[in-house]
Design a protein around this motif. Sequence first.
Motif, PDB file in Angstrom:
ATOM      1  N   UNK A   1       0.822  -1.221   0.000  1.00 40.60           N
ATOM      2  CA  UNK A   1       0.000   0.000   0.000  1.00 40.60           C
ATOM      3  C   UNK A   1       0.851   1.264   0.000  1.00 40.60           C
ATOM      4  N   UNK A   2       1.635   1.474   1.060  1.00 43.18           N
ATOM      5  CA  UNK A   2       2.429   2.709   1.156  1.00 43.18           C
ATOM      6  C   UNK A   2       3.560   2.745   0.130  1.00 43.18           C
ATOM      7  N   UNK A   3       3.985   1.553  -0.315  1.00 41.04           N
ATOM      8  CA  UNK A   3       5.044   1.493  -1.310  1.00 41.04           C
ATOM      9  C   UNK A   3       4.515   1.592  -2.727  1.00 41.04           C
ATOM     10  N   UNK A   4       3.935   0.490  -3.233  1.00 40.35           N
ATOM     11  CA  UNK A   4       3.558   0.434  -4.650  1.00 40.35           C
ATOM     12  C   UNK A   4       2.258   1.189  -4.961  1.00 40.35           C
ATOM     13  N   UNK A   5       1.212   1.033  -4.146  1.00 34.69           N
ATOM     14  CA  UNK A   5      -0.049   1.709  -4.459  1.00 34.69           C
ATOM     15  C   UNK A   5       0.043   3.214  -4.244  1.00 34.69           C
ATOM     16  N   UNK A   6       0.701   3.637  -3.160  1.00 33.27           N
ATOM     17  CA  UNK A   6       0.847   5.069  -2.902  1.00 33.27           C
ATOM     18  C   UNK A   6       2.158   5.625  -3.450  1.00 33.27           C
ATOM     19  N   UNK A   7       2.922   4.759  -4.100  1.00 37.16           N
ATOM     20  CA  UNK A   7       4.154   5.150  -4.793  1.00 37.16           C
ATOM     21  C   UNK A   7       5.158   5.840  -3.866  1.00 37.16           C
ATOM     22  N   UNK A   8       5.202   5.391  -2.611  1.00 33.99           N
ATOM     23  CA  UNK A   8       6.174   5.929  -1.669  1.00 33.99           C
ATOM     24  C   UNK A   8       5.874   7.328  -1.180  1.00 33.99           C
TER      25      UNK A   8
END
Length: 420
Positions: free
Chosen positions: A89-96
């Motif tokens: 979530x915080x990495x790939x979906x929210x793009x960091x």
Amino acid sequence: MKKIFSIFSLFVLLIIDFAAFAQTQRFPRPEFESGYTQPVASMPEPRAGIFALVDVLLLIAALSLITWFIHRKRSRTGVVITSLFSIVYFGFLREGCVCSVGSVQNVVLALFNPGYHIPLSALAFFVIPLVYTLFFGRTFCAGVCPLGAVQDVFLLRPVNLKKWLQKVLGLIPWIYLGLAILYAATGTDFIICRYDPFVGIFRFNATFFMFAIGAAFLLISVFIARPYCRFLCPYGVILNLVSRVSKNHLSITPASCIQCKLCENSCPLDAINKPVEVKQMEGKRSATRRFILLGMIIPALMIIGGWVVSNFHENLAMVNSKVRLANELLHFDSNTMKESLEIEGFRTSGKTKEELYLESAAILKQFYYGSWMLGAFIGLVFGLSLAGLTRYKYREDYEPDKGECVSCARCLKYCPVESN
């Protein structure tokens, strides 16, 4: 002193060269056409309210869940599950982004620039992990931060580093934090976000250069636990300080330590303090002499550090686009030199050279005072590090280092008291 000065000079110049190269790689130079008008720079718009609220609520939920896994269930499996969620979530979906690590810059810019209104989500991502850390230790680092989580997943064959090497590398995040504050306070750049080694991977749009840096960190993570978190992350420095006074930090055993030594090599971060035998107490005269000596050394290091870094304030300021353009115009010779794209774009903006030079001079002045503060800060860090080496704290049991421990819960499964 000359050797130290030379090493520091080389370090600063390498940072400046890296910044210039990376900026060119990530943001290619534009091509100007006839009639081009230079756009007015503006701050990026914050995320839509409802989605920003969802991000904050999920941050609180993830922090609460992983804190429960660590302190109540004492489960390493729970930490891994939360880590995978954070990466997705915080990495790939929210793009960091929004990122607690980068939010340091938003807070600094809001403090020094009244015209900048910090998004509430960025402020929340900065404050909320600090509050949890104050009460429960670095549970944010354990598996909620996607940058730390992705490194932890890659850790397969941990190798412990020498203590002296960890101490030396551990000074880099303090310097990086100081530089990030300087560049954010002057409105120059958000260097933490620009050179984040994992954001390009999360967004699938990294240049080859940035992708190679991220891949290198992940490759190193296979053997050295969390290299970015330990030796580069500026937000980790703040969490380290807050965690030292945390009220309910993770304990290795749920009850009394039985000195079995099984946890001694379980921590890949070397964040477990071993028992220290009780020695004869230091004499009052010796302690007073040491205190006076440190009281003289630390201010001296701050003054030396401020003076050394201030000598590089013009080099540091060259990262600023206005200062760089003013310097290029100042040394431009139309008879022998070809006009660059930056100069061509400036001529279409309608601004005079005098106006640009005045703005550049004001920015250079900010960098001069800022570099003095940065150097004094680095000197203070060096001085306190030396003071820490002379401080002896006696302990009877194996205990986690409250500052360095990221509450990953790896040590829990090695404890026989835990399994009974």
